[in-house]
Motif scaffolding. Structure first.
Motif, PDB file in Angstrom:
ATOM      1  N   LEU A 190      -8.098   6.618  -1.947  1.00  0.00           N
ATOM      2  CA  LEU A 190      -7.436   6.342  -3.215  1.00  0.00           C
ATOM      3  C   LEU A 190      -7.992   7.275  -4.284  1.00  0.00           C
ATOM      4  CD1 LEU A 190      -7.585   2.442  -3.078  1.00  0.00           C
ATOM      5  CD2 LEU A 190      -6.063   4.025  -1.872  1.00  0.00           C
TER       6      LEU A 190
ATOM      7  N   CYS B  54      -4.591 -10.200  -2.807  1.00  0.00           N
ATOM      8  CA  CYS B  54      -3.575 -10.212  -1.756  1.00  0.00           C
ATOM      9  C   CYS B  54      -3.007 -11.616  -1.594  1.00  0.00           C
ATOM     10  CB  CYS B  54      -4.181  -9.765  -0.429  1.00  0.00           C
ATOM     11  SG  CYS B  54      -5.180  -8.260  -0.547  1.00  0.00           S
TER      12      CYS B  54
ATOM     13  N   THR C 298       0.813  -1.219   0.000  1.00  0.00           N
ATOM     14  CA  THR C 298       0.000   0.000   0.000  1.00  0.00           C
ATOM     15  C   THR C 298       0.845   1.268   0.000  1.00  0.00           C
ATOM     16  OG1 THR C 298      -0.100  -0.081   2.405  1.00  0.00           O
ATOM     17  CG2 THR C 298      -1.892  -1.119   1.202  1.00  0.00           C
TER      18      THR C 298
ATOM     19  N   GLU D 257      -2.835  -0.474  -4.347  1.00  0.00           N
ATOM     20  CA  GLU D 257      -3.814   0.597  -4.500  1.00  0.00           C
ATOM     21  C   GLU D 257      -3.539   1.349  -5.803  1.00  0.00           C
ATOM     22  OE1 GLU D 257      -4.207   1.516   0.304  1.00  0.00           O
ATOM     23  OE2 GLU D 257      -2.733   2.618  -0.900  1.00  0.00           O
TER      24      GLU D 257
ATOM     25  N   HIS E 271      -9.622   2.661   1.718  1.00  0.00           N
ATOM     26  CA  HIS E 271      -8.997   1.401   2.115  1.00  0.00           C
ATOM     27  C   HIS E 271      -8.813   1.375   3.629  1.00  0.00           C
ATOM     28  CE1 HIS E 271      -5.474  -1.657   1.367  1.00  0.00           C
ATOM     29  NE2 HIS E 271      -6.444  -2.140   2.131  1.00  0.00           N
TER      30      HIS E 271
ATOM     31  N   HIS F  27      -2.292  -6.048  -1.719  1.00  0.00           N
ATOM     32  CA  HIS F  27      -3.167  -4.906  -1.430  1.00  0.00           C
ATOM     33  C   HIS F  27      -2.782  -3.676  -2.266  1.00  0.00           C
ATOM     34  CE1 HIS F  27      -3.864  -7.275   2.295  1.00  0.00           C
ATOM     35  NE2 HIS F  27      -5.009  -6.627   2.395  1.00  0.00           N
TER      36      HIS F  27
ATOM     37  N   SER G 218      -2.385   7.272  -3.236  1.00  0.00           N
ATOM     38  CA  SER G 218      -2.887   6.947  -1.897  1.00  0.00           C
ATOM     39  C   SER G 218      -2.623   8.125  -0.975  1.00  0.00           C
ATOM     40  CB  SER G 218      -2.179   5.706  -1.349  1.00  0.00           C
ATOM     41  OG  SER G 218      -2.276   4.628  -2.252  1.00  0.00           O
TER      42      SER G 218
ATOM     43  N   HIS H 209      -6.363   4.729   3.947  1.00  0.00           N
ATOM     44  CA  HIS H 209      -6.041   5.572   2.800  1.00  0.00           C
ATOM     45  C   HIS H 209      -7.301   5.907   2.017  1.00  0.00           C
ATOM     46  CE1 HIS H 209      -1.609   4.027   2.335  1.00  0.00           C
ATOM     47  NE2 HIS H 209      -1.719   4.980   3.236  1.00  0.00           N
TER      48      HIS H 209
ATOM     49  N   HIS I 290      -8.973  -2.222  -4.274  1.00  0.00           N
ATOM     50  CA  HIS I 290      -7.551  -2.585  -4.267  1.00  0.00           C
ATOM     51  C   HIS I 290      -7.378  -4.005  -4.789  1.00  0.00           C
ATOM     52  CE1 HIS I 290      -7.553  -5.298  -0.771  1.00  0.00           C
ATOM     53  NE2 HIS I 290      -8.124  -4.373  -0.006  1.00  0.00           N
TER      54      HIS I 290
END
Length: 288
Positions: A115, A250, A42, A64, A108, A62, A68, A113, A247
């Motif tokens: 985005l 993962c 991130t 973004e 997020h 994750h 961010s 965050h 996002h």
């Protein structure tokens, strides 16, 4: 035209700075298979991952898309993450890219965050700590014709462009896919859905593919079956929620593409219409 209360909503400034990527003392991230990886995650400015790109297949965790941002003041950052809505106008107010305009694409949770999408040429002029102002507008949006449905986290003008219809007191909305409740993971149990996101779990690749989720893209609209996001996030038989993919997939257990909720109801008053065009990118004045 769908009736809303948009004329009564407040439009207010919130602001953050481009947040440098962070790391724990150990750089390793452990996958759901027990494998250690050192990969980007991130934060920062992500130059080569854009709204509309695939949410799967990146060598990262994750990820973004775009920019961010975060506010250094904890309480102000809660306000930034709560009041900013998907589709809100964002403007760079410091640095070499000052004056550049973009759009909020998601919130997020965990890292807290917001985005933001900007044109590629504007990304190239930006730097960590550049300030970005957002015209926050959308929280409190409601639908008088279907008061049981709660709307959140979306700009009212974008909401009205999504192709939503109200028929016999039910909402019909285009979505790319439907997600079963057993695949919703990290973030479930949160006390509010008016900021942040929660993840589609992707360790079971067969379940992901059988539900058509392996083709998801940043900005896609999805329907969350039996998921109640009214006063937190949890399972409720018959509840329906709509969210936006914000996002990437993962590597960690219990995680996957993040979903910011834009609409929810404890009853089955929301129906999804499958459409591959159900992506916020198709309803915003995006410039590449």
């Amino acid at each position: 035209m769908i009736k809303t209360n948009k004329e009564r909503l407040i439009k207010q400034s919130v602001q953050g700075k481009i947040h440098h990527p962070t790391s724990a003392p150990s750089p390793y991230r452990i996958s759901h298979k027990g494998e250690p990886f050192v990969v980007p995650a991130t934060g920062g400015i992500t130059y080569n991952v854009r709204l509309g790109d695939a949410a799967f297949g990146w060598v990262g965790d994750h990820i973004e898309p775009g920019v961010s941002i975060k506010n250094d003041n904890a309480q102000e950052n809660v306000a930034l993450n709560t009041l900013a809505c998907i589709g809100n106008e964002a403007k760079v107010v410091s640095g070499d890219a000052k004056g550049a305009k973009g759009f909020v694409t998601g919130m997020h949770g965990g890292i807290d965050h917001v985005l933001v999408y900007f044109k590629q040429e504007d990304l190239e002029k930006m730097a960590v700590d550049d300030k970005i102002l957002i015209k926050a507008h959308g929280q409190g949006l409601s639908l008088p014709e279907v008061p049981e449905v709660m709307v959140m986290n979306i700009d009212p003008e974008l909401f009205l462009k999504l192709g939503i219809e109200i028929r016999k007191n039910k909402i019909k909305i285009p979505v790319v896919a439907e997600v079963p409740p057993y695949l919703m993971g990290s973030g479930i149990g949160s006390s509010t859905s008016f900021n942040g996101d929660y993840d589609i779990m992707t360790a079971d690749e067969a379940a992901v593919k059988s539900n058509g989720l392996d083709k998801l893209r940043f900005g896609d609209l999805v329907l969350l079956r039996d998921c109640d996001n009214t006063y937190g996030r949890g399972y409720l038989k018959g509840a329906v929620s709509i969210g936006v993919v914000i996002h990437s997939d993962c590597i960690k257990m219990g995680h996957g593409p993040g979903i910011t909720t834009i609409m929810t109801c404890k009853e089955s008053l929301i129906e999804g219409i499958i459409s591959e065009k159900a992506n916020i990118k198709n309803f915003l004045p995006i410039e590449e």
